[in-house]
Design an enzyme around this catalytic site. Structure first.
Site, PDB file in Angstrom:
ATOM      1  N   PHE A 172      -2.851 -35.013   5.062  1.00 41.02           N
ATOM      2  CA  PHE A 172      -2.916 -35.350   6.915  1.00 41.02           C
ATOM      3  C   PHE A 172      -4.363 -33.754   7.292  1.00 41.02           C
ATOM      4  O   PHE A 172      -5.281 -34.488   7.523  1.00 41.02           O
ATOM      5  CB  PHE A 172      -2.324 -35.508   7.912  1.00 41.02           C
ATOM      6  CG  PHE A 172      -2.707 -34.974   9.137  1.00 41.02           C
ATOM      7  CD1 PHE A 172      -3.896 -35.988   9.968  1.00 41.02           C
ATOM      8  CD2 PHE A 172      -1.279 -35.044  10.376  1.00 41.02           C
ATOM      9  CE1 PHE A 172      -3.574 -35.607  11.031  1.00 41.02           C
ATOM     10  CE2 PHE A 172      -1.815 -35.026  11.766  1.00 41.02           C
ATOM     11  CZ  PHE A 172      -2.761 -35.263  12.232  1.00 41.02           C
ATOM     12  N   TYR A 204      14.229 -28.473   6.258  1.00 32.75           N
ATOM     13  CA  TYR A 204      12.975 -28.201   6.508  1.00 32.75           C
ATOM     14  C   TYR A 204      12.164 -26.912   7.364  1.00 32.75           C
ATOM     15  O   TYR A 204      11.308 -25.846   6.842  1.00 32.75           O
ATOM     16  CB  TYR A 204      12.052 -29.033   6.756  1.00 32.75           C
ATOM     17  CG  TYR A 204      10.731 -28.744   7.851  1.00 32.75           C
ATOM     18  CD1 TYR A 204       9.568 -28.837   6.616  1.00 32.75           C
ATOM     19  CD2 TYR A 204      10.488 -28.833   9.119  1.00 32.75           C
ATOM     20  CE1 TYR A 204       8.481 -28.695   7.032  1.00 32.75           C
ATOM     21  CE2 TYR A 204       8.992 -28.840   9.880  1.00 32.75           C
ATOM     22  CZ  TYR A 204       8.104 -29.169   8.659  1.00 32.75           C
ATOM     23  OH  TYR A 204       7.473 -28.572   9.066  1.00 32.75           O
ATOM     24  N   LYS A 208      10.738 -23.159   6.039  1.00 30.07           N
ATOM     25  CA  LYS A 208       9.394 -22.781   6.269  1.00 30.07           C
ATOM     26  C   LYS A 208       9.414 -21.015   6.742  1.00 30.07           C
ATOM     27  O   LYS A 208       8.670 -20.365   6.842  1.00 30.07           O
ATOM     28  CB  LYS A 208       9.207 -23.630   8.085  1.00 30.07           C
ATOM     29  CG  LYS A 208       8.217 -24.818   7.357  1.00 30.07           C
ATOM     30  CD  LYS A 208       7.078 -24.368   6.442  1.00 30.07           C
ATOM     31  CE  LYS A 208       6.604 -25.519   5.710  1.00 30.07           C
ATOM     32  NZ  LYS A 208       4.742 -25.604   4.900  1.00 30.07           N
TER      33      LYS A 208
END
Length: 308
Positions: A12, A142, A146
Site C-alpha cells: 500500500f 507490533y 517497531k
C-alpha cells in the site's frame, strides 16, 4: 539522483513511494515477497526482487545493487495478528530489519528510512497530541517490534555511522489499501459500504485515531530522502477522530443510507491516539495538506473505479 531500495514496494504505502521516486528520476529497486503486496502495484520502471526480507538472498541483492538509500516499508503490520502470533511479528519486523541494517552497513548505504508507528509505540497516551518524547509503552507486539526497530537504528548509527530517519506514522489511508485485510479501517469500511454490507465497529466506536492520507505520507518520505535529518519524526495530522465519526463521514461521502454494527473490542488496540507533528515541520519542512474529508472522497473514488 540516488539508487534506492524500497522494501515492501508492492504494498500500500511502499508502492506509492516507489512511484514518486521513479517520477523524480531515482533508480529504484523493489524488494517484496508479495505476502500482502500486489504485483499490479509494482511500477514498471523499478527492478523487482521477489524476496522475503529475512532471507539470505538479501545479501546478494545489496552486494549487486549497492544502494545509497534504503526505504524500509516491508513489515508485518497487523496489530491483531501480532497479538495472535508475536513470534512471527518479531521474525519479520525485528529480524528482517536487522538483516537489512547489517547489509546496509556492509555495502555503504548512506541513509536508512524506516516506517515506524506513531500510534502503536506510544501505547495508551498521557498527552494529546503525543510528541516524539512521549513515553513508549506499546500495548501490542507490533508496537514493541517497531520500537525495537528504532532502537536498532540508533545502535547502527552510533556504532557504524548509518544515518537514519524513522517516520512514526499515524493511521495511513488511501488508494491501494487492502479492504479485505485486518489493518486499515478506512479501506475495510469502504469495501463493505460499496458491497452494501454493514461495517463492523469494534467496541463502542469512541476509540480515536489520527488519519493521514497516503499522499501526505509519501511527501514526508521524499523530504526525508533529501533532508539531512536524523532521528524519529511523527507523521500525522494532529487531529483526533473517533471511529463512529469516521463512519458518519464515509456514509456522507458515499451517499448511502447504510449503518454500522458494533462488535467486541479487539486486544492490543489503544483507546485514543493522536500525534504532534511539529518536529517534522521544523526538520523536514513537512506538514499534512489533505483534509480527512478530501482524502476520504479520493479514496472512495478509487475503490469505486473498476480496475482496468
Amino acid at each position: 539522483m540516488s539508487k534506492i531500495i524500497v522494501t515492501g514496494g508492492a504494498g500500500f504505502i511502499g508502492s506509492h513511494i516507489a512511484d514518486r521516486y521513479i517520477r523524480e528520476g531515482h533508480e529504484v529497486i523493489v524488494i517484496d515477497d508479495l505476502s500482502t503486496g500486489r504485483k499490479e502495484n509494482i511500477n514498471p520502471g523499478v527492478r523487482f526482487y521477489y524476496v522475503d526480507i529475512r532471507d539470505k538472498e538479501i545479501e546478494a541483492i545489496f552486494r549487486k545493487e549497492r544502494p545509497e538509500i534504503v526505504n524500509h516499508h516491508a513489515a508485518q503490520m497487523d496489530v491483531r495478528r501480532s497479538t495472535e502470533n508475536p513470534v512471527f511479528d518479531a521474525e519479520v519486523n525485528i529480524l528482517g530489519t536487522i538483516n537489512l541494517l547489517e547489509n546496509s552497513v556492509k555495502n555503504g548505504v548512506k541513509r536508512f528510512i524506516f516506517a515506524s508507528s506513531g500510534g502503536a509505540i506510544y501505547g495508551e497516551q498521557k498527552d494529546f497530541p503525543a510528541g516524539e518524547e512521549h513515553p513508549n509503552f506499546p500495548l501490542s507486539p507490533y508496537g514493541v517490534s517497531k520500537l525495537a526497530g528504532e532502537k536498532y537504528l540508533h545502535y547502527y548509527r552510533e556504532n557504524f555511522g548509518l544515518k537514519y530517519t524513522s517516520l512514526r506514522y499515524s493511521n495511513v489511508y488511501g488508494p491501494r489499501q487492502n479492504p479485505e485485510g485486518e489493518a486499515g479501517v478506512v479501506a475495510i469500511f469502504i469495501g463493505r459500504i460499496i458491497k452494501n454490507k454493514e461495517p463492523v465497529i469494534n467496541g463502542d466506536g469512541e476509540q480515536t485515531r489520527d488519519y493521514v492520507y497516503v499522499d501526505d505520507v509519501v511527501h514526508a518520505n521524499i523530504r526525508a530522502t533529501i533532508r539531512d535529518s536524523d532521528g524519529f519524526l511523527n507523521i500525522g495530522t494532529g487531529i483526533e477522530t473517533s471511529v463512529n465519526t469516521l463512519l458518519k463521514k464515509l456514509i456522507e461521502v458515499t451517499g448511502t443510507g447504510i449503518k454500522g454494527m458494533h462488535g467486541p473490542p479487539k486486544k492490543g488496540e489503544q483507546r485514543r491516539s493522536v500525534i504532534d507533528c511539529g518536529r517534522a515541520k521544523s526538520l523536514l519542512g513537512w506538514e499534512p495538506e489533505i483534509s480527512l474529508e478530501k482524502g476520504l472522497s479520493k479514496t472512495v473514488d478509487y475503490f469505486r473505479t473498476p480496475a482496468l
